[in-house]
Every structure is written in C-alpha cells, then in structure tokens.
Enzyme design. Structure first.
Site, PDB file in Angstrom:
ATOM      1  N   GLY A 187     -13.556 -49.301   7.241  1.00 48.84           N
ATOM      2  CA  GLY A 187     -14.266 -48.028   7.407  1.00 48.84           C
ATOM      3  C   GLY A 187     -13.538 -47.043   8.310  1.00 48.84           C
TER       4      GLY A 187
ATOM      5  NE  ARG B 138     -10.810 -56.283  11.337  1.00 44.10           N
ATOM      6  CZ  ARG B 138     -11.963 -55.757  10.953  1.00 44.10           C
ATOM      7  NH1 ARG B 138     -13.114 -56.266  11.375  1.00 44.10           N
ATOM      8  NH2 ARG B 138     -11.979 -54.717  10.160  1.00 44.10           N
TER       9      ARG B 138
ATOM     10  N   GLY C  39     -10.465 -52.565   3.112  1.00 46.47           N
ATOM     11  CA  GLY C  39     -10.680 -53.978   2.787  1.00 46.47           C
ATOM     12  C   GLY C  39     -10.066 -54.434   1.472  1.00 46.47           C
TER      13      GLY C  39
ATOM     14  CE  LYS D  49     -20.628 -46.979  -6.573  1.00 45.98           C
ATOM     15  NZ  LYS D  49     -21.717 -47.305  -5.659  1.00 45.98           N
TER      16      LYS D  49
HETATM   17  C1  3PG Z   1     -15.483 -53.608  10.356  1.00 41.43           C
HETATM   18  O1  3PG Z   1     -15.332 -54.806  10.113  1.00 41.43           O
HETATM   19  O2  3PG Z   1     -15.385 -52.713   9.496  1.00 41.43           O
HETATM   20  C2  3PG Z   1     -15.733 -53.214  11.770  1.00 41.43           C
HETATM   21  O3  3PG Z   1     -15.730 -54.329  12.594  1.00 41.43           O
HETATM   22  C3  3PG Z   1     -17.017 -52.430  11.922  1.00 41.43           C
HETATM   23  O4  3PG Z   1     -18.119 -53.209  11.563  1.00 41.43           O
HETATM   24  P1  3PG Z   1     -19.455 -52.483  11.115  1.00 41.43           P
HETATM   25  O5  3PG Z   1     -19.151 -51.835   9.778  1.00 41.43           O
HETATM   26  O6  3PG Z   1     -20.503 -53.557  11.023  1.00 41.43           O
HETATM   27  O7  3PG Z   1     -19.785 -51.446  12.156  1.00 41.43           O
HETATM   28 MG    MG Z   2     -17.446 -52.143   7.956  1.00 45.04          MG
END
Ligand code: 3PG
Ligand code: MG
Length: 401
Positions: free
Chosen positions: A379, A37, A356, A199
């Site tokens: 996310g 990142r 991820g 899931k």
């Molecule tokens: C992530 O790493 O998915 C983003 O930086 C968002 O982080 P968070 O899920 O803690 O809001």
């Molecule tokens: Mg996250």
C-alpha cells in the site's frame, strides 16, 4: 524528497532506541512464510547495536482492531528476528506500553534487543493518540523509523511518536526513499512505467500521477481491458470495469496532452475460462471472440515491451501483466520480468518494483534479486506512486525535536 535524518545524524551510544519496524509478515500456523521484511530490517538493528544502542523493536501485526487478539501475537517473531541478527537474544515484552514494557526495557544493556507486543492491541495506536505516543516515548530516548511499508498509516507509533523524540530514518527506510526518488524525482530518461493488475478503479490516481512524470506508460493486466473496451474493442468475457469508460478516455486524453506515450496490448492470450492447463489461443487485439476471455499479453506485445525497455533508462513497475497465478497465463509477466532483470544486470536500466502481487510475480520469475530495487511495501508503494505524502515520511521530515 523531504529531508530526514539518518542513523549517521543521531547519537545512540548507550541509549534506548525505539525502532518502528514492519514485522507484518505472512505467517501460517505460527511459522513465518516470507521473512523478507525481517531480513531487510536486520542491517538497521545491527548498525544500532554496533553503535552501542539498546534496541527496542516495535511493530503492528495483522489487524486485531484494538483488542488483544490471540490470532495476532508478535511472540512468534522472536526466533526469526533473532536468527536474522546472527542469533542474538531478543527479549519479549508482553505489552508495548506500561509496567511490563518498562520492566523489560530496563533490563537491556547496550548491544541488546527487545521486541514489544503488537502495537495494534491498543486502539490508540491507529487513532494516532498523543497519550499512547507519550506512553511509547517513555520507553526510549531516540526514535528510528524503518517501516516504509507502513508509512502510509498516520498511526501513533509512526506519526505522533516521531514528533516526541529525536528521530531518524533507519537503513531500510533510507534505501526505499533513495530508490523511489531515483526512479521518479531525478530519473535518467526515458522513464517507462509498467502498470498491470486487475482494476483500473484502484489505480486511476496512480495513472494520472505517472502520466505527468514518465515518458512511456505501458498498461497491461486485466486493467488494460477497460482501456481496450473504451477504445471500442471486443473484449469478450474479459474482466473489465465498464463504468470506467469515461475515466479511461480522460486518462488517455491527459496522456496525450502531457506527451506521455500510452502502450496497450497488441496481441493477447485468450481462453474460455481461467483454469490451469485450459486450451489457449493467441490472437491479435482485433480478433478476440465474444465468448473468450483475455488472460495474458501475447508474444508480439512482449517483444514490443522488451524493445521499449531497451530504450528506457528507468523503470517503475507495479502489477502483473496477466493472470500470472494460473499458468500458462504467467508467461507474459515472466518473460518481461526476465528482460528487466537482464537489462538491469547489464547496467542499462534502473528498475524499481513494488506492490504485493508484483513481488510475488518477480519471485515466480526468479528475478527479484536482479532488479535495482524491490520495495517491501504494498500500500505505501502504491500511495507513493500516486504522488501522495506519506505520514511516516512527513513525520521524520518535520524534525521538531
Ligand atoms: C502492510 O503490510 O501493507 C503494512 O504492514 C500495513 O498494514 P495495514 O495495511 O494493515 O495497515
Ligand atoms: Mg496493506
């Protein structure tokens, strides 16, 4: 894709630019273990500096829940950030608002960079507080958002602040949105979506949205077990969400109605337990013994997916195909990842992946650099795959200032 301004559309010369980054990177004992990142943010900082801006980087880090938690400081990011931008100095402000932040920002000259302390040390950040956004806005004259991976959060530095200053998307945000648009909004067809992971329950919305968008949907990973179980297959002791049988049926029916082809594993690798080096067998999907678990897709399925990928022009991928963290159950994922890399390199496939686990699987297969685009987001990538509007993108698109 909503319209937004880019760095080419804002005048930053001599100005203080508030740059919302996502420096929420994995860290162990104060050392960054994956700098992706940071590295992907660097071109935006360089571009702003090249245009004579003063750059003020702000980010969240971890989930300190609105308190100054010493477990989540941003100071350890100063050195890696400085390295990523060619060794330029980065000055650190111990707070992201107030006198300390103002003092540090006032020392900046054009071409210099500051990093502010963790935004989430203030509970107002996650509350999207207008007052907190105003306190941040006092520090800068232009707002640039390069945090696509945090765009699913309607937080003050992402939503409210974007509406207070002239705003633009940074180069990483722009690249993410361009790649995602090319994959699902204006794709070359056929489009294949490869969805794995554990899931179904976390990916039902995503499957429903994709069914309306793609031509072929390959479901693999443990989530395929729920579909196989719904079709009446013996799946032994495999991971399965038995309460989702109805949802699985509805999803398959929807796919049928929308003429989206759903592909499930035809053969699988099974074992008695999920352990490294455990004895495995490969069996057809109708031959899973009741005392075994499905832990990966088998070679027939890999060949089938490879053939479908040959046909496809566009691929969207999220989720590993098996229990890839535990060899040898990484084989299916690695084989398919290599095929995707090969077709992309040959110019036959536009490939976009994110999430991820998916990025970890691509790294393990050594093909991350071969795909057309690998998102930095977890996310946010998933919410985008569900067809949801991302607050961070909507705020840039609003262009109220
Ligand atoms: C992530 O790493 O998915 C983003 O930086 C968002 O982080 P968070 O899920 O803690 O809001
Ligand atoms: Mg996250």
């Amino acid at each position: 894709m909503p319209k937004f301004r880019t760095l080419d559309d804002v005048d930053v010369r001599g100005k203080r630019v508030l740059l919302r980054a996502d420096l929420n990177v994995p860290m162990k004992n104060g050392i960054v273990t994956d700098a992706t990142r940071i590295v992907r943010l660097a071109p935006t900082i360089e571009a702003l500096l090249g245009r004579g801006a003063k750059v003020i980087v702000m980010s969240h880090f971890g989930r300190p829940e609105g308190k100054r938690d010493p477990a989540f400081p941003l100071r350890p990011l100063v050195a890696p950030l400085s390295r990523a931008i060619g060794g330029r100095d980065v000055v650190f402000a111990e707070d992201c608002i107030g006198d300390e932040a103002k003092r540090v920002v006032s020392t900046l000259r054009p071409g210099q960079v500051a990093l502010l302390e963790n935004l989430r040390f203030h509970k107002e950040e996650e509350a999207n507080s207008p007052d907190f956004a105003r306190a941040l806005a006092e520090l800068g004259e232009v707002y640039v958002d390069d945090a696509f991976s945090a765009a699913h959060r309607a937080h003050a530095s992402i939503d409210a602040l974007a509406r207070l200053l002239p705003n633009a998307a940074g180069k990483l945000m722009q690249a993410e949105l361009t790649a995602l648009t090319a994959a699902l909004e204006t794709p070359r067809r056929p489009v294949l979506a490869l969805i794995g992971g554990a899931k179904v329950s976390t990916k039902l919305d995503l499957l429903r949205f994709l069914i309306g968008k793609v031509d072929i949907l390959v479901v693999a990973g443990a989530m395929a077990n729920t579909f196989l179980f719904a079709e009446g297959r013996e799946i032994g002791g495999s991971l399965c969400e038995r309460d989702l049988v109805d949802s699985a049926h509805e999803t398959l029916l929807l796919a049928h109605q929308r003429k989206c082809r759903v592909v499930l594993p035809e053969d699988v690798v099974i074992a008695a337990t999920l352990e490294p080096g455990v004895a495995t067998r490969t069996v057809g999907i109708a031959e899973v013994p009741s005392d075994m678990m499905i832990l990966d897709v088998g070679p027939v399925t890999v060949t089938r997916i490879a053939a479908l990928l040959e046909e496809a022009r566009t691929l969207v991928w999220n989720g590993p195909l098996g229990a890839f963290e535990t060899p040898p159950f990484d084989r299916g994922t690695v084989a398919v990842a290599k095929k995707i890399g090969e077709l992309t390199r040959a110019g036959k496939l536009l490939s976009v992946a994110g999430g991820g686990d998916t990025v970890a699987a691509l790294d393990a297969a050594g093909v991350t650099d071969e795909l057309s685009y690998v998102s930095t987001a977890g996310g946010a990538f998933l919410e985008w795959l569900e067809g949801r509007e991302l607050p961070g993108v909507m705020a840039l698109a609003s262009n109220e200032t």
